[in-house]
Design an enzyme around this catalytic site. Structure first.
Site, PDB file in Angstrom:
ATOM      1  N   ASN A 175      27.849  66.899   7.319  1.00 43.20           N
ATOM      2  CA  ASN A 175      26.945  65.770   7.310  1.00 43.20           C
ATOM      3  C   ASN A 175      27.909  65.313   8.707  1.00 43.20           C
ATOM      4  OD1 ASN A 175      29.187  63.873   6.929  1.00 43.20           O
ATOM      5  ND2 ASN A 175      29.768  65.163   5.031  1.00 43.20           N
ATOM      6  N   LYS A 218      30.297  87.902   6.567  1.00 41.37           N
ATOM      7  CA  LYS A 218      28.488  87.197   7.646  1.00 41.37           C
ATOM      8  C   LYS A 218      26.712  87.294   6.908  1.00 41.37           C
ATOM      9  CE  LYS A 218      26.306  85.947  11.661  1.00 41.37           C
ATOM     10  NZ  LYS A 218      25.477  86.685  12.988  1.00 41.37           N
ATOM     11  N   PRO A 235      34.021  68.384  -7.034  1.00 37.44           N
ATOM     12  CA  PRO A 235      34.941  67.395  -7.614  1.00 37.44           C
ATOM     13  C   PRO A 235      34.257  66.359  -7.723  1.00 37.44           C
ATOM     14  CG  PRO A 235      36.187  68.756  -6.238  1.00 37.44           C
ATOM     15  CD  PRO A 235      34.643  69.177  -6.579  1.00 37.44           C
ATOM     16  N   ILE A 294      36.210  63.225  -5.939  1.00 43.16           N
ATOM     17  CA  ILE A 294      37.469  62.929  -5.965  1.00 43.16           C
ATOM     18  C   ILE A 294      37.284  61.181  -6.333  1.00 43.16           C
ATOM     19  CG2 ILE A 294      39.286  62.060  -4.445  1.00 43.16           C
ATOM     20  CD1 ILE A 294      37.412  64.325  -2.537  1.00 43.16           C
ATOM     21  N   PHE A 296      33.030  53.938  -0.959  1.00 38.39           N
ATOM     22  CA  PHE A 296      32.046  53.871  -0.001  1.00 38.39           C
ATOM     23  C   PHE A 296      30.688  54.006  -0.878  1.00 38.39           C
ATOM     24  CE2 PHE A 296      32.995  51.717   4.281  1.00 38.39           C
ATOM     25  CZ  PHE A 296      34.593  51.873   3.264  1.00 38.39           C
TER      26      PHE A 296
HETATM   27  N1  CTP Z   1      32.854  60.753  -3.034  1.00 42.43           N
HETATM   28  C1  CTP Z   1      33.901  61.226  -4.159  1.00 42.43           C
HETATM   29  N2  CTP Z   1      33.635  62.718  -3.824  1.00 42.43           N
HETATM   30  C2  CTP Z   1      32.830  63.258  -3.839  1.00 42.43           C
HETATM   31  C3  CTP Z   1      31.149  62.586  -3.437  1.00 42.43           C
HETATM   32  C4  CTP Z   1      31.389  61.295  -3.622  1.00 42.43           C
HETATM   33  O1  CTP Z   1      34.968  60.451  -3.343  1.00 42.43           O
HETATM   34  N3  CTP Z   1      32.017  64.435  -4.353  1.00 42.43           N
HETATM   35  C5  CTP Z   1      33.010  59.214  -2.815  1.00 42.43           C
HETATM   36  C6  CTP Z   1      32.332  58.454  -1.174  1.00 42.43           C
HETATM   37  O2  CTP Z   1      34.073  59.084  -1.115  1.00 42.43           O
HETATM   38  C7  CTP Z   1      32.476  57.472  -1.506  1.00 42.43           C
HETATM   39  C8  CTP Z   1      31.756  57.080  -2.603  1.00 42.43           C
HETATM   40  O3  CTP Z   1      32.032  58.480  -3.600  1.00 42.43           O
HETATM   41  O4  CTP Z   1      33.401  56.756  -1.978  1.00 42.43           O
HETATM   42  C9  CTP Z   1      29.946  57.597  -2.863  1.00 42.43           C
HETATM   43  O5  CTP Z   1      30.022  58.325  -2.095  1.00 42.43           O
HETATM   44  P1  CTP Z   1      28.132  59.196  -2.383  1.00 42.43           P
HETATM   45  O6  CTP Z   1      27.921  60.104  -1.140  1.00 42.43           O
HETATM   46  O7  CTP Z   1      27.069  57.492  -0.936  1.00 42.43           O
HETATM   47  O8  CTP Z   1      27.706  59.059  -3.847  1.00 42.43           O
HETATM   48  P2  CTP Z   1      27.202  60.291  -4.363  1.00 42.43           P
HETATM   49  O9  CTP Z   1      28.526  60.456  -5.335  1.00 42.43           O
HETATM   50  O10 CTP Z   1      27.085  61.747  -3.544  1.00 42.43           O
HETATM   51  O11 CTP Z   1      25.748  59.517  -4.875  1.00 42.43           O
HETATM   52  P3  CTP Z   1      24.268  59.639  -4.690  1.00 42.43           P
HETATM   53  O12 CTP Z   1      24.306  61.294  -4.426  1.00 42.43           O
HETATM   54  O13 CTP Z   1      24.178  59.128  -5.976  1.00 42.43           O
HETATM   55  O14 CTP Z   1      24.156  59.255  -3.269  1.00 42.43           O
END
Ligand code: CTP
Length: 408
Positions: free
Chosen positions: A208, A286, A304, A306, A324
């Site tokens: 991303n 590949k 997972p 986190i 965030f």
């Molecule tokens: N985050 C995390 N582990 C994941 C996904 C997200 O720790 N597997 C944490 C990010 O570091 C951030 C927060 O969760 O602090 C929100 O991340 P975001 O990508 O906006 O949320 P999602 O869980 O993907 O929710 P949605 O799909 O609804 O946007």
């Protein structure tokens, strides 16, 4: 800035040892006293005379120097310092430190101390990337030793990559951060940062646009207030923060493990843009086009979470967990729901539509969402956002006992 602080500078035997002459000057310019210790190998790169002249002090060289033992034993030498700095920290010195060797003055001083230690690693890129060095680095991090650098760049050996010792001014900054008697002194804080890369096959991955810039700024702002920061980052393009312990990971699963390994902590800030899914069966081969033009299909499985794992009640839950929420629509509503869903204390919500320029840019406009409601912050640089957040974290943790003290 370092007035009256005493730095025991252990100079290792690497080509970067010459930078320690400049480092010594810069430290003394800021009011620090520098007590130099030279390893035998270091003497091949810098002379005791030049080090001593710049430090304005005797150079300590030999464990069995009886005069030194009479005047100041090796135990006293390390105890009298506010901070031990190892620069350059060669692969050999790091290995000795990780395994507890004590067969010369430098390694004995490092074993005999309970004073904080900062290392500035420097070595050939392959030596740095060698699993043994990375294992030693992880051991040293777990022992509470922080590292500054190494930086990426051209190396004296003609190769390119990570392994160059941090520049003297970066080391000075890291020393100042480590010594800062700020409001977060004694607090251990985890910061996740950057994107994760999820392999599709050995050559392709899903990523991303996160640069990791906000995570780097937060880590440095916390370190500047005296926190011991464990920074766990995916393959971010942003430079790495100075004065913190860094763990580099690639995938969400690796990040989750590194976070679990870094606990306990007083606070955790999840600034990483963690991939929500990984590709099932990303194998060793590949994916090839076939003659019929069949399109490949990928099967995903959830990674997972986190932030949610850190936020779950339990003895290892940090006192303050912050996430965030990078959103493109209904920012506040989604972020508020996310705070409840993930169980964290605060969420910093930001609008990451491309027209805001937040992802990959230098500015951010966040809204802090807590149990008290939503508090919109003005648009400002990521550094200013980080400083404001660090100050709020210091206020919040202010009255609490150190988690790390409670557990150990
Ligand atoms: N985050 C995390 N582990 C994941 C996904 C997200 O720790 N597997 C944490 C990010 O570091 C951030 C927060 O969760 O602090 C929100 O991340 P975001 O990508 O906006 O949320 P999602 O869980 O993907 O929710 P949605 O799909 O609804 O946007």
């Amino acid at each position: 800035m370092l007035n009256g602080r005493k730095i025991l500078l252990i100079i290792g035997g690497g080509i970067a040892a010459y930078k320690c002459l400049e480092l010594t000057r810069e430290l003394r310019k800021r009011g620090a006293e520098v007590v130099p210790v030279l390893t035998r190998a270091a003497e091949e790169f810098v002379t005791p005379l030049s080090v001593s002249a710049l430090a304005g002090q005797k150079v300590f060289r030999d464990l069995f120097d009886l005069t030194d033992e009479a005047e100041m034993g090796h135990i006293e030498l390390s105890r009298a310092a506010d901070l031990l700095v190892v620069a350059p920290a060669t692969a050999d010195l790091m290995a000795k430190m990780a395994h507890g060797h004590a067969n010369d003055l430098a390694s004995t001083v490092l074993m005999a101390t309970d004073t904080p230690v900062l290392i500035a690693p420097s070595m050939n890129v392959r030596m740095w990337q060698h699993p043994a060095t990375q294992r030693n680095l992880a051991t040293l991090a777990a022992d509470g030793i922080t590292a500054v650098g190494p930086n990426e760049g051209d190396m004296a050996c003609g190769e390119y990559g990570p392994g160059r010792m941090a520049e003297p001014l970066e080391i000075v900054e890291a020393i100042a951060a480590r010594l800062a008697a700020g409001p977060l002194a004694g607090k251990r804080i985890l910061v996740t940062s950057g994107p994760t890369h999820e392999p599709i096959d050995p050559v392709r991955y899903i990523a991303n646009r996160s640069s990791g810039a906000q995570g780097t700024a937060i880590a440095e702002a916390l370190a500047a207030l005296g926190a011991e920061v464990r920074f766990i980052t995916g393959p971010a393009t942003a430079r790495r923060p100075v004065g913190v312990t860094i763990t580099e990971v690639e995938t969400a699963a690796e990040m989750a493990k590194a976070v679990a390994d870094a606990l306990p902590a007083d606070a955790a800030i999840c600034a990483a843009a963690v991939a929500d899914w990984h590709v099932v069966g990303a194998g060793a081969s590949k994916i090839k086009k076939d003659a019929k033009g069949t399109l490949p299909s990928l099967t995903f499985a959830e990674n997972p979470d986190i932030l949610a794992t850190l936020s779950a009640p339990g003895p290892n839950r940090p006192d303050l967990v912050i996430g965030f929420a990078a959103e493109t629509d209904d920012v506040i509503a989604h972020a508020t729901a996310k705070r409840t869903r993930k169980g964290c204390d605060w969420i910093l919500a930001n609008d990451v539509r491309p027209e805001t320029g937040v992802m990959g840019g230098t500015e951010n406009a966040v809204t802090l969402i807590s149990a008290e409601g939503a508090d919109p912050w003005p648009r400002m640089t990521k550094t200013q956002t980080a400083r404001k957040l660090a100050a709020l974290i210091a206020d919040q943790l202010g009255q609490q006992t150190n988690k790390t003290d409670k557990i150990q």
